[in-house]
Design a protein around this motif. Structure first.
Motif, mmCIF file in Angstrom:
data_model
loop_
_atom_site.group_PDB
_atom_site.id
_atom_site.type_symbol
_atom_site.label_atom_id
_atom_site.label_comp_id
_atom_site.label_asym_id
_atom_site.label_seq_id
_atom_site.Cartn_x
_atom_site.Cartn_y
_atom_site.Cartn_z
ATOM 1 N N GLN A 1 0.845 -1.203 0.000
ATOM 2 C CA GLN A 1 0.000 0.000 0.000
ATOM 3 C C GLN A 1 0.879 1.251 0.000
ATOM 4 O O GLN A 1 1.861 1.319 0.756
ATOM 5 N N ASP A 2 0.510 2.249 -0.799
ATOM 6 C CA ASP A 2 1.236 3.523 -0.775
ATOM 7 C C ASP A 2 0.935 4.225 0.552
ATOM 8 O O ASP A 2 -0.218 4.530 0.854
ATOM 9 N N ALA A 3 1.994 4.452 1.333
ATOM 10 C CA ALA A 3 1.798 5.055 2.654
ATOM 11 C C ALA A 3 2.116 6.549 2.644
ATOM 12 O O ALA A 3 1.650 7.285 3.510
ATOM 13 N N ALA A 4 2.927 7.002 1.692
ATOM 14 C CA ALA A 4 3.239 8.433 1.582
ATOM 15 C C ALA A 4 3.743 8.697 0.175
ATOM 16 O O ALA A 4 4.331 7.806 -0.458
ATOM 17 N N ALA A 5 3.494 9.906 -0.300
ATOM 18 C CA ALA A 5 3.956 10.261 -1.659
ATOM 19 C C ALA A 5 4.775 11.535 -1.597
ATOM 20 O O ALA A 5 4.451 12.464 -0.844
ATOM 21 N N ARG B 1 6.902 3.023 10.681
ATOM 22 C CA ARG B 1 5.555 3.279 10.147
ATOM 23 C C ARG B 1 5.077 4.667 10.582
ATOM 24 O O ARG B 1 4.427 5.385 9.816
ATOM 25 N N LEU B 2 5.418 5.027 11.829
ATOM 26 C CA LEU B 2 4.988 6.341 12.322
ATOM 27 C C LEU B 2 5.673 7.460 11.536
ATOM 28 O O LEU B 2 5.059 8.467 11.191
ATOM 29 N N VAL B 3 6.977 7.270 11.275
ATOM 30 C CA VAL B 3 7.708 8.279 10.485
ATOM 31 C C VAL B 3 7.048 8.433 9.117
ATOM 32 O O VAL B 3 6.800 9.539 8.630
ATOM 33 N N VAL B 4 6.722 7.283 8.500
ATOM 34 C CA VAL B 4 6.115 7.327 7.163
ATOM 35 C C VAL B 4 4.733 7.978 7.237
ATOM 36 O O VAL B 4 4.355 8.775 6.363
ATOM 37 N N ALA B 5 3.978 7.676 8.302
ATOM 38 C CA ALA B 5 2.655 8.306 8.451
ATOM 39 C C ALA B 5 2.830 9.827 8.525
ATOM 40 O O ALA B 5 2.065 10.582 7.917
#
Ligand SMILES: Cc1cc2nc3c(=O)[nH]c(=O)nc-3n(C[C@H](O)[C@H](O)[C@H](O)COP(=O)(O)OP(=O)(O)OC[C@H]3O[C@@H](n4cnc5c(N)ncnc54)[C@H](O)[C@@H]3O)c2cc1C
Length: 423
Positions: free
Chosen positions: A109-113, A399-403
């Motif tokens: 899943q794309d988590a950040a762009a 995951r938190l950093v990416v969020a």
């Protein structure tokens, strides 16, 4: 060998610094304003930029013919502007692949762009092009501006300081070149750096990676994708001609602690290359569920990474650019670009330095460029940390950093950092 600083030269020395070099008077010795050692991407860029300013430049390269192995593929916005000044941007755009966005993907899943169009640059996108092709374009431009400036098969050996100039002796034969300035673009731990007595620091990381260029069967088109996985990152970059470059972290048993530099193998040429292609395909499959076809792999490379920096980039009449001055981990893809930015700024000040004998512009240049290299190295370390194998807790933190990166503020900062804005 210690070179006197131009600022501290006695009157006669200062005059010689400004004066031309007439090495042709001595048999086997040719003269030039500037001799660049090493025709990698950075040396060719610099020689071209100096020729464009009307300087008499010679580019000495020990290899004969093109490099066969492509390392760098990413050309970032500040470099695109520099390549435009050099007069090769149209050709780069014509041959390269334009990348406008990158995504961070977790579990498919794309988590950040990261949207590069928002980066405040004249050319707000990344171009991918195999280094071999980039070098070909640069060489053609140099040849058009200064035919014969490139001397292949000339390995610089002994370097001798003479009044008002530096003499570069070929390892084989009696040939030598006298130049008022010598620039080492001769890669890590090159002969110019040694002759200038510019030491420095070097640190090998324990990580090792495998990469390969493979026929693109994904639906990702022109998007760069970073697949985050607790077993190690998988990076996938589009290349022209329906190819993608895949890079992934090698598991621990493949890591060789304490080694550095890179080793390269071409898939089609030997069993090791075929094994590396198969290993790359298996790792990509295990970490992303994407099956790439090892049979379509045109190039593989397993490499270790290190960070190194010379203690300075200018001493007397000897200067350093590119990997000769600083090496950053390729995870982040900025080494060649950093070198070009060294060269772009240096070419701007060399005519004035040769005219006036003033050293201050070089001192300011070296300070700026070493600071940029340190920033790029930190960025590469961040990339490596985000992509190294880790346990469940550390991965939850990632995951938190990416969020956070899915928010506009951090996404903007990351897009600027990935595209070398301000370097
Ligand atoms: C796997 C990998 C992937 C990479 N990907 C990227 C990327 O996507 N983007 C990016 O920006 N960077 C990337 N890099 C880094 C990039 O490849 C280097 O930073 C770049 O090649 C440095 O260029 P250079 O001209 O300074 O040195 P080099 O490319 O090392 O060239 C030095 C030249 O000097 C010559 N030479 C050496 N000694 C002598 C001598 N005594 N006499 C004459 N000639 C001599 C050599 O033959 C050589 O041609 C990557 C690196 C690796 C290993």
């Amino acid at each position: 060998m210690r070179m006197p600083e131009p600022g501290s030269l006695p009157r006669r020395g200062r005059e010689a610094w400004r004066a031309g070099v007439s090495g042709a008077a001595v048999s086997g010795v040719t003269g030039a304003d500037v001799a660049v050692v090493g025709a990698g991407p950075v040396g060719v860029f610099l020689a071209t930029a100096l020729a464009l300013r009307g300087l008499d430049v010679v580019l000495l390269e020990r290899r004969v013919g093109e490099r066969r192995h492509s390392r760098a593929i990413g050309i970032h916005p500040p470099s695109l502007a520099a390549l435009e000044r050099l007069g090769v941007l149209d050709e780069i755009l014509r041959r390269g692949m334009r990348v406008d966005r990158g995504v961070l993907r977790i579990d498919g899943q794309d988590a950040a762009a990261l949207e590069f169009a928002r980066v405040p640059e004249r050319h707000p996108f990344v171009i991918t092009l195999p280094q071999v092709e980039t070098e070909r374009i640069l060489r053609a431009r140099l040849d058009a501006l200064a035919p014969g400036a490139l001397r292949e098969g000339f390995t610089v050996g002994r370097i001798e300081a003479l009044p008002g100039r530096v003499r570069l002796h070929a390892v084989a034969g009696p040939s030598a070149v006298d130049a008022r300035l010598v620039v080492g673009a001769d890669g890590p731990l090159g002969v110019v750096r040694r002759a200038a007595g510019l030491g420095g620091t070097s640190r090998a990381y324990r990580h090792r990676y495998v990469m390969g260029d493979v026929a693109d069967e994904t639906d990702d088109g022109a998007t760069a994708v970073l697949h985050l996985n607790p077993d190690g990152i998988v990076e996938s970059f589009p290349l022209p001609g329906g190819v993608r470059r895949w890079v992934t972290h090698l598991p621990e048993q493949h890591e060789q602690h304490g080694t550095c530099g890179s080793s390269h193998r071409r898939a089609a040429e030997d069993d090791d290359g075929a094994r590396a292609a198969a290993r790359l395909a298996d790792l990509v499959d295990a970490r992303t569920g994407i099956r790439i076809d090892p049979a379509t792999t045109t190039m593989t490379s397993e490499f270790g990474v290190r960070r190194a920096a010379a203690s300075g980039m200018a001493r007397g009449r000897m200067l350093l650019v590119g990997d000769a001055a600083h090496e950053v981990s390729p995870i982040g893809g900025q080494g060649m670009n950093l070198g070009w930015l060294d060269a772009d700024e240096l070419a701007e000040i060399v005519p004035e330095v040769l005219r006036s004998g003033r050293r201050e512009p070089l001192v300011a240049w070296q300070r700026r460029r070493l600071a940029s290299a340190a920033r790029a190295a930190r960025m590469a370390e961040f990339n490596m940390a985000m992509g190294s194998p880790c346990g469940p807790l550390a991965f939850a933190a990632r995951r938190l950093v990416v969020a956070g990166a899915s928010g506009p503020l951090l996404a903007g900062r990351l897009a600027r950092a990935f595209t070398m804005h301000g370097l």
